[in-house]
Design a protein around this motif. Structure first.
Motif, PDB file in Angstrom:
ATOM      1  N   ALA F 126       8.526  -5.070  -5.169  1.00  0.00           N
ATOM      2  CA  ALA F 126       9.575  -5.185  -4.150  1.00  0.00           C
ATOM      3  C   ALA F 126      10.714  -6.080  -4.644  1.00  0.00           C
ATOM      4  N   GLU F 151       0.512  -0.081  -2.021  1.00  0.00           N
ATOM      5  CA  GLU F 151       0.731   1.181  -2.731  1.00  0.00           C
ATOM      6  C   GLU F 151       0.444   1.094  -4.235  1.00  0.00           C
ATOM      7  N   ALA F 153       2.036   0.124  -6.803  1.00  0.00           N
ATOM      8  CA  ALA F 153       3.074   0.614  -7.711  1.00  0.00           C
ATOM      9  C   ALA F 153       3.213  -0.230  -8.971  1.00  0.00           C
TER      10      ALA F 153
ATOM     11  N   ALA G 153       5.679   5.575  -6.690  1.00  0.00           N
ATOM     12  CA  ALA G 153       6.042   4.161  -6.825  1.00  0.00           C
ATOM     13  C   ALA G 153       7.551   3.923  -6.764  1.00  0.00           C
ATOM     14  N   SER G 156       9.122   2.174  -3.682  1.00  0.00           N
ATOM     15  CA  SER G 156       9.009   0.730  -3.543  1.00  0.00           C
ATOM     16  C   SER G 156      10.043   0.010  -4.404  1.00  0.00           C
ATOM     17  N   MET G 188       3.701   5.535  -0.084  1.00  0.00           N
ATOM     18  CA  MET G 188       5.039   5.193   0.400  1.00  0.00           C
ATOM     19  C   MET G 188       4.955   4.510   1.769  1.00  0.00           C
ATOM     20  N   SER G 191       4.124   0.931   1.377  1.00  0.00           N
ATOM     21  CA  SER G 191       4.995   0.244   0.417  1.00  0.00           C
ATOM     22  C   SER G 191       5.140  -1.241   0.725  1.00  0.00           C
ATOM     23  N   CYS G 192       5.136  -2.037  -0.337  1.00  0.00           N
ATOM     24  CA  CYS G 192       5.350  -3.474  -0.187  1.00  0.00           C
ATOM     25  C   CYS G 192       6.822  -3.798   0.069  1.00  0.00           C
TER      26      CYS G 192
END
Lengths: 219, 219, 219, 219, 219, 219, 219, 219
Positions: F126, F151, F153, G153, G156, G188, G191-192
């Motif tokens: 993020a 997630e 990522a 990803a 994010s 998604m 997501s962070c």
């Protein structure tokens, strides 16, 4: 005649049809309800009477009301009138020490209904030689119950080693992707070893009952 | 010695360990690969040789290369050297006509490895008297395979009626919430009838192999 | 006009539209909120007022604030102004004793909104004769609610026996592959018995409300 | 007596028990098998005979063998001896044009077994005024079938509007997270509108059969 | 420079990039860790500082260490330096009283970062007129957050009524097939109303942050 | 010889085969069982002995029975005879502070079996510049473990930055659609970065063991 | 007045309520039905008319019946009366070339309803510098649609870079654990990056409609 | 500079960062797009260029446009400039003949990027001696890829036998409960053998890339 209870309809013909009285599934029943059903079973049937998945505190209350019950802690089974040991030899093979309670449920049930049980503990496939070291003894059993959690691979390896019936019990041992036993269940059902059969997750009791059916098929 | 193939390692000890040669799983193999493996099995083993889940056109190519194969259309099985019928009586109970191909896989496999098979077709629980009308015959079997899709309830009802081993085969019959057989699988594994065991979805072959293990346990 | 609460918009037209006041779903609401909504309902409507899934301790607080409430422990229902019994006969058929609380929710709800309820307990399919022994009584009901967990097979068998509407309630009874009632839900939705309908897991209340709709359809 | 077929056990008592002959589920059956079952039903019963989920080409073969069958293309239903229209009025409410075939299955089935059907097409909640414009007519029906895919929200809105029984049919319309109808099924079962009942995904036939049970409850 | 903590790397550029300092996610962090991060944020940024999903007892410890924090109980938010109200009007529409805590998380977050919030509580679709009665007010908002559990149908109805951006928040309200909010999530993502967007289950905070992004897009 | 326990079959050849003694999985075992197994391992092997996922209170009991054990609280690991640090450098990269316990399990395990560990905390995507700021150090590691929930990522971004082996550990951090780590697991397995490998949810231990295998491959 | 069709109820008030006529969802409709609905929309509304998810061959038939339709092959969109470009700038950011068709659906829809679109193709996180190289341009957009499959990803990372609204579109690109887009959807939603919103799998159209709502919020 | 394509942003720094040029994922790309990307890679990088999951007919078109490509049918890989064999020895161990194509993808990829590959085919656990017969050779490899479908048990057994890194590839071989490889994936991730890592279903390519990372870690 089903015992005169208003919360249960005891299947008093079960013993005649299937060779064993109905077994009482503990969860969701009060101690009073369990005691009531057990009393009807002790009166209307002649064979062993079992209550499964019953916690120690509930079992204590039931035992006060229905004397001579025997409680098996690890297996969480309360039982009356266990059968004499017969000649059918059942192997209970366990992947890890953490699977012990499920194996105990299988072994206690099986012994109480007259099967001879040999236990093979902690022989999971991460060190497959532990299993192979015991293979000869396992091959000699009339039937084999395999108890394994995580990926449940032990069922396939045992299924490939022995000619006897193999009943696989997935357990909820493990975490994350083990999905509380769903992964082991799916894996055992998908086993590449032909003729392996499967019961519910943590269902040591069901596996023992399946073995009981086998033992009668043989006689 | 595993047969000298570079795409397969034939388990030539299988027959000695388990009483039957390895069975060939058809999908994902070319006709050439199947023919090669079958030849090794016919040479290194003495019992029946089966190929499962093989389509008619592939089977035709294999039969050209390995003579005397017998193809069973509904069951999609190609086989050589079927066994003589033994004394173990196996009931194959089917919920609906649409479950027929899976029942056929079970029955053809079972007969080819020496079991005696009685079929009870289309006796699903939506009209439970159809089943009860045949109950006496089913009860008389040494073991029972139950083939059912949709909600798979037939396994529980049969499991409660008979004392013999019950092997449940969920099928992919149905739609929507039947989830291609997953629902029947979960339902059968969760059966309230104690000691019912389960194999994979549409796995008539596996059920027959489980019955074969039983038949040996009896002898 | 919706009762002058700032945390709720009471549907004061519900009784006119559907014949019953709004029913209060307990979880996630404080005792204060519940009491407030009940007061509005008692004032703006004339029929029975119910709170569902309310624990005994919360119910006690609410009853202090709104007098004359009646609490049903097994059903976890708190209610005011129950209706007089009408003529619509509803059967509530339960697979096992462990399914009792869900059946109680159905029966208490149904009685409080004016249906006549007959209960048939513990008649699950593992001993199908228990059900068949009661079949004549069940067939005579105007509608039937079937309450079953594990594999939920009872819904299919009842669905095949009776001509009346069948409302199936899957329960979370069971373990492992029973998936907290998801398996019974999927199985009941996939039932081979035509015209069986299904409500949510453990939703005895919803089933009773569906029966109420039926009872009005008949009148 | 079950009709003398070796691939099916026709439930010849169905009509007596439930008011309608057994209905034939088409998938997984050959045209020959279907024709054979239909002939038995036409001979042993007196009411309408239906085959569901049958494709046009299979239906054509069956019609050659069993004359006077009527094929409904959108509904994929083949039928003989439709019933006379009765007095029970059934509304079939559809969320979108893409849900048409499932609604057709419901409507054709319902009409062929004697219900009066009114259709309300394409009144999904993305433009809720389309539904409200028709509300008065829908409220007047004796029962309502709601056919909706994607998120299936229409069932809840209709369930809140009408007092009559509501049977929700999730459809496989939609993509991605609609999960071929699973999402609509779960959503409908979780509906905030009390007393809505649900049948299988795309099961227009089952919904009509549930309505038939209702129609008899009323008479 | 990230604040000199050894357990966290504070994103000190966040406020410059996105208009708000990083927000602290409470679960899995000790009160000490939270206090440390908050101190860095108060020093390195100028805007509101929020901690989400923090229980009252943890919040009390943090407030002892970092003065002037304001705790919102229902929303479980701890915050410092709330922003002045701006001109962007946000509607928060809630299906039922049980969804209140999630709506509170959205409303408290939104107000603390400068949005004007109007709340519309308990206007679920089981009584759709409750919603239509408020429609004019909702249509007038610059953006709308819809908070709903169970089947989540409210998102679709609102999505069809308003022209403004709609952010749907599925909640874990409900039981059984509601699957702890998964069903509402899938249903909202599958909504038939075009252009509805969705955030995580119970994620009132995320919805408010999405509205914040919108509010900046407008300015 | 497997240590003479009746509840476990210690794999005493593990150290010879794989360079480390068997590691004890704590859950489902009593303190007595753990102490017994640890004693056998300390006697039959020469390397580090670890117990994983053991709570502080159980660890205290074990340490009373087997002296010199070292307990790591955040990591929930109890260990004896940690190895000397070797030359293999392992980076442990963590997405957020809430993932700390899983990273601790990885780091403590890795250090106790002789790897050199560098930790990179709270560098989630993020604020991707937090990661890029540390990229040079991460690129220099011999292998990298990526610990991330929600997630997941981070695994893909790191996988694209470094040439070294990347072992991704999904964590159960997050809520709702994060599905207790299932989402991160699926996402990491589906990573667009080629050659990223994955272990079980929250399995910091497994990731460290995978790194140990790598460290031996290098030597 | 809804256009006089018997298979559809055109929402002729949609344009007034939401600024755009109803959009036609192609699947499950015949070319005749589509043509009929399009004609009603062209007559009763003034804005752009779109049909989505329509294959080239169906589109050709529709275009014969309703002249002046424009077909976009990659996007599978058929449209009439596209809007003039406005001032709202929308970025469409795509993870990989294989996500192209979904991005095309978003871009074609957005342009046809008056948004200005910039496309950023193949900037997935496995080579995050590709994205960072374009960051300045992306940051300048009024809103951003992120199209990504596999682990998704990219949403994010973009969500953390830009201050504008981010609408994430999971795609079905990928295989195995990507679960036809379910994994990207769950990732998604989890997501962070705060304030990222999500639409259905492969729903480029929905994302564009969400952007349209935003564009109106700004004006 | 990314190659001047409008549908792709070639990661021209990949080779410098990770030792290999970007690999082209075939699905969802036209032959023209693939050819374009390959040309850019051949020009901007010096190492092997691969296209994966490309069908023979598409590959033929690409090869016409970009000469000297080599197509591997079973592996569905098209490649240019394969690397010289290095010293890192990789074992590829396959459970069954049906897993052959996935193993081929792993082996072809690995060889083309410079690894030495030994294949061990059809050594699944249903006949575990087949595996043990080859154990010595497998133990001697620098790393091992295990390719298995159905229940994927082979990964655990190999993981327990060898000290080297083990990369498990679940395959979609199997049916029913094998869930197209999901079961094998979950099982492998849950493996009781410590330090086994997993890649996506059928992802022979990813496994080879993971091995490539290992091979560089060693050098």
């Amino acid at each position: 005649m089903t015992g005169g209870l208003d919360f249960a309809t005891v299947d008093v013909e079960r013993e005649r049809r299937q060779g064993l009285p109905e077994v009482v599934y503990g969860p969701g029943k009060t101690a009073e309800q369990i005691a009531g059903i057990v009393r009807v079973l002790l009166e209307t049937a002649t064979g062993p009477v079992l209550v499964t998945r019953i916690e120690a505190d509930v079992a204590a209350v039931v035992r006060e009301r229905v004397p001579e019950g025997e409680y098996h802690d690890a297996a969480r089974i309360l039982l009356w009138r266990p059968a004499e040991p017969g000649t059918f030899s059942l192997g209970v093979v366990t992947a890890g020490t953490s699977d012990g309670p499920v194996a105990a449920e299988a072994a206690v049930t099986a012994r109480s209904i007259g099967l001879r049980v040999s236990e093979f503990v902690d022989v999971g496939v991460a060190g497959v030689h532990r299993l192979l070291n015991r293979a000869e003894e396992i091959v000699a059993c009339d039937a084999v119950i395999v108890v394994a959690g995580m990926e449940g691979a032990l069922a396939s390896v045992v299924g490939g080693l022995v000619a006897a019936p193999v009943i696989a019990v997935p357990t909820s041992t493990g975490y994350g992707a083990a999905l509380d036993g769903i992964t082991a269940l799916l894996a055992m059902v998908s086993s590449c070893a032909a003729g392996v059969t499967v019961v519910n997750i943590d269902a040591g009791f069901s596996a023992a009952m399946a073995a009981f059916r086998l033992s009668r098929a043989r006689s």
